[in-house]
Each structure stands twice: as C-alpha cells, then as structure tokens.
Scaffold this active site. Sequence first.
Site, PDB file in Angstrom:
ATOM      1  N   ARG A 228       0.696  -6.729  12.260  1.00 15.27           N
ATOM      2  CA  ARG A 228       0.055  -6.163  13.444  1.00 15.27           C
ATOM      3  C   ARG A 228      -0.118  -7.222  14.538  1.00 15.27           C
ATOM      4  O   ARG A 228      -0.030  -6.919  15.726  1.00 15.27           O
ATOM      5  CB  ARG A 228      -1.303  -5.543  13.072  1.00 15.27           C
ATOM      6  CG  ARG A 228      -1.135  -4.258  12.284  1.00 15.27           C
ATOM      7  CD  ARG A 228      -2.442  -3.509  12.100  1.00 15.27           C
ATOM      8  NE  ARG A 228      -2.189  -2.296  11.297  1.00 15.27           N
ATOM      9  CZ  ARG A 228      -3.107  -1.377  11.025  1.00 15.27           C
ATOM     10  NH1 ARG A 228      -4.348  -1.522  11.480  1.00 15.27           N
ATOM     11  NH2 ARG A 228      -2.805  -0.306  10.303  1.00 15.27           N
TER      12      ARG A 228
ATOM     13  N   ARG B 251       0.837  -1.202   0.000  1.00 15.83           N
ATOM     14  CA  ARG B 251       0.000   0.000   0.000  1.00 15.83           C
ATOM     15  C   ARG B 251       0.875   1.256   0.000  1.00 15.83           C
ATOM     16  O   ARG B 251       1.832   1.334   0.758  1.00 15.83           O
ATOM     17  CB  ARG B 251      -0.924  -0.005   1.216  1.00 15.83           C
ATOM     18  CG  ARG B 251      -1.842  -1.213   1.179  1.00 15.83           C
ATOM     19  CD  ARG B 251      -2.887  -1.219   2.254  1.00 15.83           C
ATOM     20  NE  ARG B 251      -3.680  -2.452   2.124  1.00 15.83           N
ATOM     21  CZ  ARG B 251      -4.655  -2.798   2.946  1.00 15.83           C
ATOM     22  NH1 ARG B 251      -4.971  -2.007   3.959  1.00 15.83           N
ATOM     23  NH2 ARG B 251      -5.320  -3.917   2.753  1.00 15.83           N
TER      24      ARG B 251
ATOM     25  N   SER C 177     -10.613  -6.638   9.256  1.00 18.36           N
ATOM     26  CA  SER C 177     -11.741  -5.873   8.755  1.00 18.36           C
ATOM     27  C   SER C 177     -12.580  -6.860   7.969  1.00 18.36           C
ATOM     28  O   SER C 177     -12.101  -7.440   7.010  1.00 18.36           O
ATOM     29  CB  SER C 177     -11.227  -4.748   7.858  1.00 18.36           C
ATOM     30  OG  SER C 177     -12.272  -3.868   7.564  1.00 18.36           O
TER      31      SER C 177
ATOM     32  N   GLU D  51      -7.075  -1.602  14.988  1.00 12.91           N
ATOM     33  CA  GLU D  51      -7.636  -2.472  13.949  1.00 12.91           C
ATOM     34  C   GLU D  51      -6.631  -3.548  13.517  1.00 12.91           C
ATOM     35  O   GLU D  51      -5.493  -3.252  13.178  1.00 12.91           O
ATOM     36  CB  GLU D  51      -8.005  -1.604  12.743  1.00 12.91           C
ATOM     37  CG  GLU D  51      -8.558  -2.387  11.574  1.00 12.91           C
ATOM     38  CD  GLU D  51      -8.848  -1.484  10.371  1.00 12.91           C
ATOM     39  OE1 GLU D  51      -8.999  -0.257  10.563  1.00 12.91           O
ATOM     40  OE2 GLU D  51      -8.903  -2.007   9.251  1.00 12.91           O
TER      41      GLU D  51
ATOM     42  N   ARG E 166       1.907   0.484  10.283  1.00  7.84           N
ATOM     43  CA  ARG E 166       1.527   0.992   8.965  1.00  7.84           C
ATOM     44  C   ARG E 166       2.737   0.925   8.032  1.00  7.84           C
ATOM     45  O   ARG E 166       3.558   1.827   7.995  1.00  7.84           O
ATOM     46  CB  ARG E 166       1.002   2.421   9.091  1.00  7.84           C
ATOM     47  CG  ARG E 166       0.307   2.963   7.848  1.00  7.84           C
ATOM     48  CD  ARG E 166      -0.331   4.322   8.096  1.00  7.84           C
ATOM     49  NE  ARG E 166      -1.371   4.262   9.111  1.00  7.84           N
ATOM     50  CZ  ARG E 166      -2.634   3.907   8.876  1.00  7.84           C
ATOM     51  NH1 ARG E 166      -3.024   3.622   7.646  1.00  7.84           N
ATOM     52  NH2 ARG E 166      -3.515   3.855   9.851  1.00  7.84           N
TER      53      ARG E 166
END
Length: 423
Positions: free
Chosen positions: A390, A261, A351, A348, A276
Amino acid sequence: MLDIKLIRSHPEEVKAAIAKKGEGFPVDELLELDAQWRGILQQVEELKARRNVVSQEIGRSGGKGEQAQAAIAEMRQVGERIKAMDEQARELEAKIQDLLLRIPNLPHESVPVGASDADNVEVSRWGKPREFAFTPKPHWDLGTNLDILDFDRGAKIAGARFSVVKGWGAKLHRALVSFMIDLHTQKHGYVEILPPYMANTQSLVGTGQLPKFGEDMFKVEDHDLYLIPTAEVPVTNLHRDEILDVEQLPLYYVGFSASFRSEAGSAGRDTRGLIRQHQFDKVELVKFVKPEDSDAELEKLVNEATEVLRQLELPYRISQMCTGDLGFTAAMKYDPEVWLPSYDRYVEISSCSNFRDFQARRANIRFRRVKGQKAEFVHTLNGSGLAVGRTLAAVLENYQNADGTITVPEVLRPYLGGLKVIG
RNA sequence: GGAAGGGUGGCCGAGCCGGCCGAAGGCGGCAGUUUGCUAAACUGUAGUAGGGCAUAAACCCUACCGAGGGUUCGAAUCCCUCCCCUUCCGCCA
C-alpha cells in the site's frame, strides 16, 4: 482471552463491555458450565485423595491379606468412578476453554462507543493532499504503463489478487522495506526480526486468529501450519510460554515478512491494484510492555509508524476505532490512513493496537517484577510500520508526474543509487 | 526419508527391575550468621497451575518429570501413539 475469574466475579460488567463491541456472547452459559465443572472437580478430587491414601496403605501392607484385597477391590470401583468423572470434567473444561477463546477482548474504557466504522473518530491529520494540475492516474495504470507492475502475469501464475513487481518497481519496493526497517531499528530502538512465514495452531491461538478466524488464512495441507496473515503472529509468539525479566521490558521488535490472507468475504472489493492482495509484504512493530505502560506505548507506537509517512511526505490522517470497529483482539486501536488519489480518500495503511493482556493470557507471556513474586501477564501491542504494498501504491500515485513518470521520494534515493525519477 | 541417543524443577543432573519421589546431589536464587567492605564459609528457605474461596494471609486437596492415551489398588518409572532436540547417513538452497 479474558480471565475466567473476572467473568465469574463481574458477569454483568463483562456482558456490557462485550455489547459495546456489538457482539453477543453466552456469558451465562459459560458460567453454568464453569459451575458444573467446579462441582465435578471437587468430587473427583475427593475421590482421588481417598485413593491416594488407601493405595499407600495397600503398599505398606504388601497387598496381602483379606483387608488389603478388599481395599484393592474397592479402589478398583473408585478408579472406575474417577475415570468417568475425569472424562466429564475434561469435556466440560474443553467446552469452557473453547468458549473463553471465542470471547472478544473488552474495549478500553476510553474508546468511543459506536456501531461501525462510520463512528470512528478522526484524531489528527498531517500534510495536505496534493492538487494535481493534470488528472492523476491510479497506481495500477501508472505501474503497468511503466512496466513495473504486472497484474496479468500475477493472475496467470497464481490467480486473482496476486501481482508481480518488476524492475525499478521491485527496487523501489525493496527500498521502502529497507528504509522502514532502518528507521525503526536506528531511530526507534527496535530489534529486527526475520520470522518464519508459517506458524502452527498454538501460535495462531496465541495471537487470536484461531479458533474463530481460520477461514481468513491459507492452511498448509497435511501439516499443522498456516501461512502467516501478519508477522504479528510469529513475532508475538517469540515469547510464548516465557517469563520475562522486568529489566527486559519494554521489548520492541520490528518484524518483516510476507503476509497471506484468503480475503474470504472481500469478494469484489478493491479488485484493482495492490490494495487488497492475497500476499503482501509488511513491516510490523511489536511491543511487550508492563501493563501500566501500555496506554502510553500505544501513542508512541502510532507516532513511530506514522514517522514513515512523514519522512516519505505522504499526507495521512489517524482514525481512532470506535468500540464496534475494534475487531476481536484489540482493546484500543488507531488506524493511520494515507491519502490515495485514485480512491480520492484516505486509505488504511497501518493499524496500531493495544491488546493489553488479551494475547499475553492466550500465549502465556508473563514477566516478574520481583524475584519470588508471582508472574504477571505483559501487555502486547502491535502496528504496521507499514504495509509495503500500500505504501508503494501511495508513493506511485502521490509522486506521479504529468508524463506518467514517478519522482522518487527524497529519503528513498540513497536506497536507489541516487535515482530521482522512475520512467 | 533411514539409524541411534535423548527430553526430569531457574539451570546441570540422579532416579527409570512401580509404592516412603514434587522428586537425590550440585549450581544459581532468597533470608540470615560471620565480616571494616567484598569474597568465602556456615545456617535456614524456596516450584507451577487449578480447586476449596466472594476476599488478604494461613491452611487443605488435586494435578504436573515433552504431549496424549493405556495397564495397575498405585506410574517420573511398564506399554502404545505423537511432538521436539542431538548425532550419523541420504537428499537439498
């Protein structure tokens, strides 16, 4: 993508539903273009019908004689008009198609209305955040001290938001991947997929990343290829342009891949640690189901994703996204969030979304209930099960000891040769 | 990367010196007939998408032979570009 017929017949309802997502959309402009397109289409199809008839007559008469010559001359004119009108129709259709691809999915009727993440609703909690008898360290310090995470060298090699995982850290990471995939294949009935890490434009349109969100991805120069932002893309596209047998459904796939990303627009956020990154590994769960089953399948999906956290004994909570935080493609979404001591909050880690027929219509994924009957669009769902980077961060932080060592979670020990403590 | 051969309906496969080709034939599918049941045989039937159409059926029209252009009154068929597959060669983990 929404059904243009739905928009034609219920424009006000569609507008209202889009508004609940906090987005505007030129529905009227779309309908105006659609009306124009249908008008031209009718005219040009009439001309084509005439040309077909006359051309056949010319063929039968052998093309000889005054009458035939006149007909040929006339059809030459008709051909010019058809060409011009076809061009108009094509342009209109392209505009309509582009607009359709940019309309967000409509929220599920039951989703709480809200403007932003502040209006999301916590639906459940599991476990209790650990009370430390010492000041817990963030995973980037723990990892660096143990020499199992190396952010400086990651930056040297590739830049900011890249990292190197090393030694027992790499092994722990690999253990997490194996554990998750084993759990989903063995206990939850998923079929394991190792997909391509790049995908073409059509695939990305299929899942909804394109045409709107190209900036969020890394594009490969000189090729029609992007680095996948999630395994959802290749795995959902497994069945693009296919008609599935009803007996095959539901189809469950667990895809493992790196995810890439660009994080454009996230400058300055989560700059430390693994949270991130431009590249991270993820175990992704993807389902293809019958429309009437998708609501129940979403609940099941959340349970399957969070089973990883329960077995790892990591405290978490589940948030339901309000209409304003659903994103472009989801009709309904739950975000499992893990407790992260360094953030002093839940973060988070998954999802889980129900897209209903939104992706299926884009990617043309259908099924047939009865032979000879019309094919219907399937419903697609997906959810991280889980984001591995994560999860690694969460394990390091939640299982840290006062001396900076890490206790290995019980379920991972078999994957680490029985190792109990890293450090 | 070089050379050659291919991409046609659910599948196989003909057509490819342009018109009667939405497309032969076979397999498979569906519905019947026959049969104690199964099999076989026989008969019939059947593509997808869009539009007309707000709606069910029916009906009509248009498009679709890998994709996109072109030539032509007319293209599965001729021309151009691209994509994909197979085989051989080269290179490579």
